[in-house]
Scaffold this active site. Structure first.
Site, short mmCIF file in Angstrom:
data_model
loop_
_atom_site.label_atom_id
_atom_site.label_comp_id
_atom_site.label_asym_id
_atom_site.label_seq_id
_atom_site.Cartn_x
_atom_site.Cartn_y
_atom_site.Cartn_z
N HIS A 155 0.85 -1.19 0.00
CA HIS A 155 0.00 0.00 0.00
C HIS A 155 0.88 1.24 0.00
O HIS A 155 1.02 1.93 1.02
CB HIS A 155 -0.91 0.02 1.23
CG HIS A 155 -1.80 -1.18 1.38
ND1 HIS A 155 -1.35 -2.40 1.81
CD2 HIS A 155 -3.14 -1.32 1.16
CE1 HIS A 155 -2.38 -3.25 1.85
NE2 HIS A 155 -3.46 -2.62 1.46
N GLU A 176 -9.14 -5.09 -4.17
CA GLU A 176 -8.16 -6.01 -3.56
C GLU A 176 -8.58 -7.48 -3.71
O GLU A 176 -7.74 -8.38 -3.71
CB GLU A 176 -7.97 -5.70 -2.06
CG GLU A 176 -7.20 -4.42 -1.80
CD GLU A 176 -6.95 -4.16 -0.31
OE1 GLU A 176 -6.08 -3.35 -0.01
OE2 GLU A 176 -7.63 -4.77 0.55
C1 DHB Z 1 -8.27 -0.26 5.65
C2 DHB Z 1 -8.42 -1.44 4.92
C3 DHB Z 1 -7.40 -1.87 4.08
O1 DHB Z 1 -7.46 -2.99 3.29
C4 DHB Z 1 -6.26 -1.14 3.99
O2 DHB Z 1 -5.27 -1.62 3.18
C5 DHB Z 1 -6.08 0.04 4.70
C6 DHB Z 1 -7.11 0.47 5.54
C7 DHB Z 1 -9.34 0.20 6.58
O3 DHB Z 1 -10.48 -0.24 6.46
O4 DHB Z 1 -9.08 1.00 7.48
FE FE Z 2 -5.54 -3.21 1.87
#
Ligand code: DHB
Ligand code: FE
Length: 442
Positions: A200, A381
């Site tokens: 990310h 994702e």
């Molecule tokens: C959130 C979910 C994710 O898959 C991610 O990579 C970052 C944040 C979330 O819901 O806070």
């Molecule tokens: Fe994620």
């Protein structure tokens, strides 16, 4: 011969493949250091002392001190890396290449002016090549895929674990959903987890956007995503299996990016925490596999599903009796941005889980637009789950899968949490051969 490495039969030639790259890793990184003027100056002032600063084998250091490029190549050096060393010493490419031929500099130059070296007398020995193709039996023992785990990887789950919040009413039902899988892992611990996740904007930023990244390194540190690194162990890789997978997948036309050094973020560490809990050392080796789902264009579900199938062939042709699990992470529905943030679509998520189990080939045809509209922008994702699903033996009818556990919960932070455990039951007689001889090569 499990993989097509017939390039080794070309006389007078060293092909720089994953094995050579692993052997020469530090040698080649040493060469790269000579692209900085200050390092060149230190090297030229005392070559031995500078070489001693690097974790090189004595044979590697001696090859360079002897200016023996054939020895340096045998030791894993690659000519484009070694050229940086040659440049520091004032050598041209022609001088470097010529030095490996047993000719004097003048003789080599004259040969090139005269039209270059002839192929006559420098061909592959076809008797040896034919024998290599004849010897294509599958390995006597090989790795097997024992199961697949699918799970969300929400960073807040990691934070809840790290800050002792698992018993709070908000989190308790989330963690309860993972009790089954934790025990299942304990009961039949794999040697290696092939962990599909997305970075990310952590290891890869806007300067480089690889679509598929295979971690071929020995170890990966836990990333600092801005809150400080999670207090969890670093990751031990499996460079041998990863190099084998790289070779097999790339031969099968999946043009991967190979990465030896990268920090790993919540996408990888949160699933490990969910499966193995709070441990001083992860009980498995991990091969990280990153899929770009951050910047479009991102790979299709169909491409991911096919990649999973090629991955099974790769793993099952590795000649060590390892137990391997393939994990798909991320999802389920979530949108982290804009006025539509917080989107949750229970119906679509559960239909996704149904189809993932019963009709993964059909699910693989779902276009990006549907993921984004129905499951939110970050719900994309979920395409990564199709890699793990594609690696199960029922996909080509050669084995079966059994659903061991299924869980769905809303919310964890901004997402719906989805989790599925599939046991893979391959029929081992059917395990695929690694490679057929390339057409026209005989
Ligand atoms: C959130 C979910 C994710 O898959 C991610 O990579 C970052 C944040 C979330 O819901 O806070
Ligand atoms: Fe994620």
């Amino acid at each position: 011969m499990a993989l097509d490495r017939t390039y080794r039969l070309v006389p007078g030639t060293t092909i720089f493949d994953a094995d050579q790259a692993a052997k020469g890793y530090h040698l080649n990184q040493f060469c790269m250091s000579l692209m900085k003027a200050e390092n060149r100056a230190r090297f030229l002032a005392d070559q031995r002392a500078y070489l001693d600063e690097w974790p090189l084998r004595e044979e590697q250091k001696q090859a360079l001190l002897d200016r023996d490029l054939n020895a340096a190549m045998r030791e894993g050096g690659n000519i484009y890396f070694l050229a940086k060393w040659g440049a520091a010493l004032g050598l041209s490419f022609q001088q470097m290449a010529g030095s490996m031929t047993g000719m004097t500099e003048q003789e080599y130059r004259d040969m090139m002016v005269g039209g270059g070296r002839s192929l006559e007398g420098n061909r592959i020995d076809h008797a040896v090549l034919d024998a290599a193709y004849a010897d294509q039996a599958p390995p006597a023992e090989h790795a097997v895929i024992t199961g697949a785990v699918f799970t969300s990887h929400v960073p807040a789950i990691g934070a809840a674990l790290d800050h002792g919040k698992t018993e709070e009413p908000y989190w308790k039902p989330v963690f309860a959903g993972y009790d089954y899988a934790k025990q299942w892992e304990k009961d039949d611990l794999p040697d290696v987890v092939f962990l599909v996740y997305n970075d990310h904007a952590t290891a890869f930023d806007s300067s480089i956007i690889p679509t598929f990244v295979l971690g071929t390194g020995a170890a990966y540190p836990t990333a600092d995503e801005g809150y400080g690194p999670r207090p969890v162990p670093g990751i031990e890789g499996d460079p041998g299996l990863a190099a084998h997978i790289a070779h097999s997948l790339i031969q099968d036309d999946f043009d991967l990016t190979l990465v030896n050094e990268m920090p790993v973020d919540h996408g990888l560490t949160v699933p490990l925490s969910l499966m193995f809990g709070d441990v001083a050392k992860w009980p498995v080796k991990v091969i990280p596999f990153h899929v770009n789902v951050v910047q479009y264009p991102v790979p299709s579900g169909a491409r991911c599903f096919k990649l999973g199938q090629a991955l099974r062939k790769a793993i099952e042709s590795y000649d060590r009796p390892l137990k391997v699990q393939v994990w798909g992470t991320g999802g389920m529905s979530h949108q982290l941005q804009g006025p539509r943030a917080g989107l949750i679509n229970r119906e679509w998520d559960n239909a996704f889980l149904d189809k993932l189990i019963e009709d993964p080939a059909g699910l693989a045809q779902v276009p990006h637009l549907e993921y984004v509209e129905q499951a939110g922008s970050e719900g994309i994702e979920l395409v990564m789950w199709l890699i793990a699903r594609g690696a199960m033996s029922d996909v080509d009818g050669s084995g079966q899968v059994e659903v061991k556990h299924r869980f769905y919960h809303v919310p964890a932070s901004n997402t719906a949490v989805g989790h599925l455990v599939l046991e893979n039951q391959p029929s081992l007689e059917n395990h695929p051969r690694a490679v057929e001889p390339a057409e026209g090569v005989s």
